[in-house]
Design an enzyme around this catalytic site. Structure first.
Site, PDB file in Angstrom:
ATOM      1  N   THR A 143      -1.737  -3.897  12.495  1.00  0.00           N
ATOM      2  CA  THR A 143      -0.383  -4.259  11.968  1.00  0.00           C
ATOM      3  C   THR A 143       0.614  -2.894  12.208  1.00  0.00           C
ATOM      4  O   THR A 143       1.660  -3.782  12.207  1.00  0.00           O
ATOM      5  CB  THR A 143      -0.756  -3.305  10.162  1.00  0.00           C
ATOM      6  OG1 THR A 143      -1.837  -4.104  10.198  1.00  0.00           O
ATOM      7  CG2 THR A 143      -0.312  -3.768   9.418  1.00  0.00           C
ATOM      8  N   LYS A 146      -7.254   6.698   9.842  1.00  0.00           N
ATOM      9  CA  LYS A 146      -8.585   6.113  10.239  1.00  0.00           C
ATOM     10  C   LYS A 146      -8.848   5.780  11.717  1.00  0.00           C
ATOM     11  O   LYS A 146      -9.434   4.971  11.786  1.00  0.00           O
ATOM     12  CB  LYS A 146      -9.111   5.104   8.442  1.00  0.00           C
ATOM     13  CG  LYS A 146     -10.580   5.293   8.415  1.00  0.00           C
ATOM     14  CD  LYS A 146     -10.613   4.297   7.157  1.00  0.00           C
ATOM     15  CE  LYS A 146     -10.321   3.262   7.272  1.00  0.00           C
ATOM     16  NZ  LYS A 146     -11.163   2.018   6.334  1.00  0.00           N
ATOM     17  N   GLY A 155       0.409  -0.944  -0.032  1.00  0.00           N
ATOM     18  CA  GLY A 155       0.053  -0.204   0.521  1.00  0.00           C
ATOM     19  C   GLY A 155       0.937   1.259   0.220  1.00  0.00           C
ATOM     20  O   GLY A 155       0.925   2.049  -0.408  1.00  0.00           O
ATOM     21  N   GLU A 172       4.098   4.465   6.363  1.00  0.00           N
ATOM     22  CA  GLU A 172       2.236   3.408   5.387  1.00  0.00           C
ATOM     23  C   GLU A 172       0.931   4.417   5.071  1.00  0.00           C
ATOM     24  O   GLU A 172       0.746   5.289   5.358  1.00  0.00           O
ATOM     25  CB  GLU A 172       1.741   2.618   7.385  1.00  0.00           C
ATOM     26  CG  GLU A 172       0.644   2.107   7.423  1.00  0.00           C
ATOM     27  CD  GLU A 172       0.091   1.114   6.254  1.00  0.00           C
ATOM     28  OE1 GLU A 172       1.266   0.854   5.024  1.00  0.00           O
ATOM     29  OE2 GLU A 172       0.121   0.020   6.471  1.00  0.00           O
ATOM     30  N   ASP A 173       0.221   3.604   4.213  1.00  0.00           N
ATOM     31  CA  ASP A 173      -0.654   4.052   3.370  1.00  0.00           C
ATOM     32  C   ASP A 173      -1.673   4.632   4.711  1.00  0.00           C
ATOM     33  O   ASP A 173      -2.082   5.842   4.674  1.00  0.00           O
ATOM     34  CB  ASP A 173      -1.350   3.310   2.780  1.00  0.00           C
ATOM     35  CG  ASP A 173      -1.836   1.646   2.981  1.00  0.00           C
ATOM     36  OD1 ASP A 173      -1.184   1.531   4.114  1.00  0.00           O
ATOM     37  OD2 ASP A 173      -2.212   1.159   2.279  1.00  0.00           O
ATOM     38  N   ASP A 200      -5.973   1.618  10.419  1.00  0.00           N
ATOM     39  CA  ASP A 200      -7.389   1.183  10.540  1.00  0.00           C
ATOM     40  C   ASP A 200      -7.960   1.188  11.843  1.00  0.00           C
ATOM     41  O   ASP A 200      -6.985   1.708  12.968  1.00  0.00           O
ATOM     42  CB  ASP A 200      -7.982   0.642   9.258  1.00  0.00           C
ATOM     43  CG  ASP A 200      -9.082   0.125   9.804  1.00  0.00           C
ATOM     44  OD1 ASP A 200      -9.590   0.517   9.910  1.00  0.00           O
ATOM     45  OD2 ASP A 200      -9.575  -1.218   8.767  1.00  0.00           O
ATOM     46  N   THR A 201      -7.401  -0.445  11.881  1.00  0.00           N
ATOM     47  CA  THR A 201      -7.524  -0.696  13.888  1.00  0.00           C
ATOM     48  C   THR A 201      -5.925  -1.169  14.362  1.00  0.00           C
ATOM     49  O   THR A 201      -5.921  -0.619  15.632  1.00  0.00           O
ATOM     50  CB  THR A 201      -7.920  -2.346  13.436  1.00  0.00           C
ATOM     51  OG1 THR A 201      -6.458  -2.852  12.799  1.00  0.00           O
ATOM     52  CG2 THR A 201      -8.936  -2.866  12.571  1.00  0.00           C
ATOM     53  N   GLY A 202      -5.342  -0.538  13.592  1.00  0.00           N
ATOM     54  CA  GLY A 202      -3.683  -0.177  14.297  1.00  0.00           C
ATOM     55  C   GLY A 202      -2.890  -1.673  14.542  1.00  0.00           C
ATOM     56  O   GLY A 202      -2.164  -1.037  15.291  1.00  0.00           O
TER      57      GLY A 202
HETATM   58  P1  IMP Z   1      -4.991  -2.241  10.224  1.00  0.00           P
HETATM   59  O1  IMP Z   1      -4.287  -2.941  10.145  1.00  0.00           O
HETATM   60  O2  IMP Z   1      -6.295  -2.542  10.796  1.00  0.00           O
HETATM   61  O3  IMP Z   1      -4.754  -0.780  10.964  1.00  0.00           O
HETATM   62  O4  IMP Z   1      -4.854  -1.808   8.614  1.00  0.00           O
HETATM   63  C1  IMP Z   1      -3.937  -1.854   8.185  1.00  0.00           C
HETATM   64  C2  IMP Z   1      -4.195  -2.279   6.469  1.00  0.00           C
HETATM   65  O5  IMP Z   1      -5.360  -2.701   6.288  1.00  0.00           O
HETATM   66  C3  IMP Z   1      -3.847  -1.124   5.965  1.00  0.00           C
HETATM   67  O6  IMP Z   1      -2.097  -0.886   5.653  1.00  0.00           O
HETATM   68  C4  IMP Z   1      -4.286  -1.735   4.358  1.00  0.00           C
HETATM   69  O7  IMP Z   1      -3.811  -2.504   3.666  1.00  0.00           O
HETATM   70  C5  IMP Z   1      -5.548  -2.135   5.082  1.00  0.00           C
HETATM   71  N1  IMP Z   1      -6.432  -0.974   5.062  1.00  0.00           N
HETATM   72  C6  IMP Z   1      -7.698  -0.497   6.152  1.00  0.00           C
HETATM   73  N2  IMP Z   1      -8.367   0.088   5.878  1.00  0.00           N
HETATM   74  C7  IMP Z   1      -8.434   0.370   4.339  1.00  0.00           C
HETATM   75  C8  IMP Z   1      -9.246   1.012   3.374  1.00  0.00           C
HETATM   76  O8  IMP Z   1      -9.991   2.296   3.640  1.00  0.00           O
HETATM   77  N3  IMP Z   1      -8.475   1.070   1.730  1.00  0.00           N
HETATM   78  C9  IMP Z   1      -7.863   0.293   1.630  1.00  0.00           C
HETATM   79  N4  IMP Z   1      -7.340  -0.663   2.698  1.00  0.00           N
HETATM   80  C10 IMP Z   1      -6.853  -0.467   3.706  1.00  0.00           C
HETATM   81 MG    MG Z   2      -1.443  -1.783   3.745  1.00  0.00          MG
END
Ligand code: IMP
Ligand code: MG
Length: 188
Positions: free
Chosen positions: A116, A140, A53, A108-109, A112-114
């Protein structure tokens, strides 16, 4: 444009994205210039992009950093399954360069949940990096599960929207778009 009907609205256009990245580059230079000095020399900052991403964001960010030396590395963390839901994480590509005593900035792009970034922060803190910072294009916050302290945020997105474009995908599509937009439910 082949994806036109899949994007219900454009949230940040090319110009807004590039403008914000230039500002972020200035902030990074200002903050890291004094940090990177060691024995009268200036050490490179290691920018670590999360694949896939962050590939466009990292590429545009480094091209705007001119006042401090930088090195570039990548990691790839994937969750099982594709699409909008994130499952269990796996570390499928490690950093190539050692992190011991180096200043690392994770790029990082979107957060979301945090989960990663939390997972990656744990790994890097065990390896003795001099510092680990987080630079995300989009924060987000609606579905945050793990607290992650972000050092640089491009844009805030308070609603739970699924975004695509500029590196962000849905089922591997839309990464090539210059804009970031909301995916129309009819495209899912
Ligand atoms: P997390 O681990 O939930 O914070 O999510 C991180 C990963 O989920 C990001 O690096 C994205 O690859 C993917 N992701 C989360 N939200 C979106 C979105 O709105 N569009 C596309 N990819 C997303
Ligand atoms: Mg990603």
């Amino acid at each position: 444009m082949v994806y036109e009907r899949d994007i219900s609205n454009i949230i940040w256009d090319d110009e807004a994205i590039q403008q914000r990245i230039r500002e972020m580059a200035r902030e990074i230079e200002r903050d890291y210039k004094p940090k990177l000095e060691r024995n009268g020399k200036i050490e490179p900052l290691i920018l670590v992009g999360l694949l896939k991403g962050a590939f466009l964001f990292l590429a545009d960010l480094v091209r705007n950093i001119e006042e401090i030396p930088v090195e570039v590395d990548f990691v790839r963390i994937a969750s099982y399954g594709e699409g909008t839901t994130s499952g269990e994480l796996r570390f499928i590509q490690d950093l190539v360069d050692p992190v011991l005593n180096r200043h690392i900035l994770i790029v990082e792009d979107i957060v979301d949940t945090g989960n990663t970034l939390h997972y990656l922060a744990d790994i890097l803190s065990n390896r003795g990096a001099a510092s680990t910072g987080f630079c995300v294009l989009i924060d987000k916050s609606a579905r945050r599960e793990k607290p992650v302290g972000m050092d640089y945020v491009g844009f805030e997105c308070e609603e739970d929207k699924f975004l695509v474009g500029y590196g962000l995908d849905y089922a591997e599509k839309y990464r090539n778009l210059k804009i970031i937009g909301e995916l129309d439910p009819s495209a899912i």
